[in-house]
Design a protein around this motif. Sequence first.
Motif, PDB file in Angstrom:
ATOM      1  N   MET A 172       0.838  -1.202   0.000  1.00 53.64           N
ATOM      2  CA  MET A 172       0.000   0.000   0.000  1.00 53.64           C
ATOM      3  C   MET A 172       0.874   1.255   0.000  1.00 53.64           C
ATOM      4  O   MET A 172       0.617   2.192  -0.757  1.00 53.64           O
ATOM      5  N   ARG A 173       1.881   1.251   0.857  1.00 52.12           N
ATOM      6  CA  ARG A 173       2.770   2.416   0.938  1.00 52.12           C
ATOM      7  C   ARG A 173       3.541   2.629  -0.358  1.00 52.12           C
ATOM      8  O   ARG A 173       3.752   3.767  -0.785  1.00 52.12           O
TER       9      ARG A 173
ATOM     10  N   LYS B  90       2.607   1.658  -3.281  1.00 57.47           N
ATOM     11  CA  LYS B  90       1.671   1.669  -4.406  1.00 57.47           C
ATOM     12  C   LYS B  90       1.997   0.556  -5.412  1.00 57.47           C
ATOM     13  O   LYS B  90       1.943   0.747  -6.623  1.00 57.47           O
TER      14      LYS B  90
ATOM     15  N   GLN C 238       0.721  -2.204  -7.003  1.00 56.70           N
ATOM     16  CA  GLN C 238      -0.604  -2.763  -7.291  1.00 56.70           C
ATOM     17  C   GLN C 238      -0.614  -4.277  -7.478  1.00 56.70           C
ATOM     18  O   GLN C 238      -1.508  -4.946  -6.948  1.00 56.70           O
TER      19      GLN C 238
END
Length: 77
Positions: free
Chosen positions: A15-16, A18, A20
């Motif tokens: 998440m940090r 990014k 995907q």
Amino acid sequence: MAIKEELDDALKTAMRAKDQPMLSLVRMLKSKMTELTTSKGFDRPIDDALWQDVIGRYARAQEKAIEQFEKAGERGA
């Protein structure tokens, strides 16, 4: 460290960053585990062995899907 904790850490890191693809993978694995544990008749303890089973089944399903796409002529980038 337990597999669940490693997946939680991987989720936060993805998440940090990014990231995907990693984020999608971890979410899918957690989703598959939820599907299994909420199914009717489930009575196993949720431990590393169960996580390994879920991850193995998911990996085999993905390998089979890749083979089917290749036979159909699909090429991913």
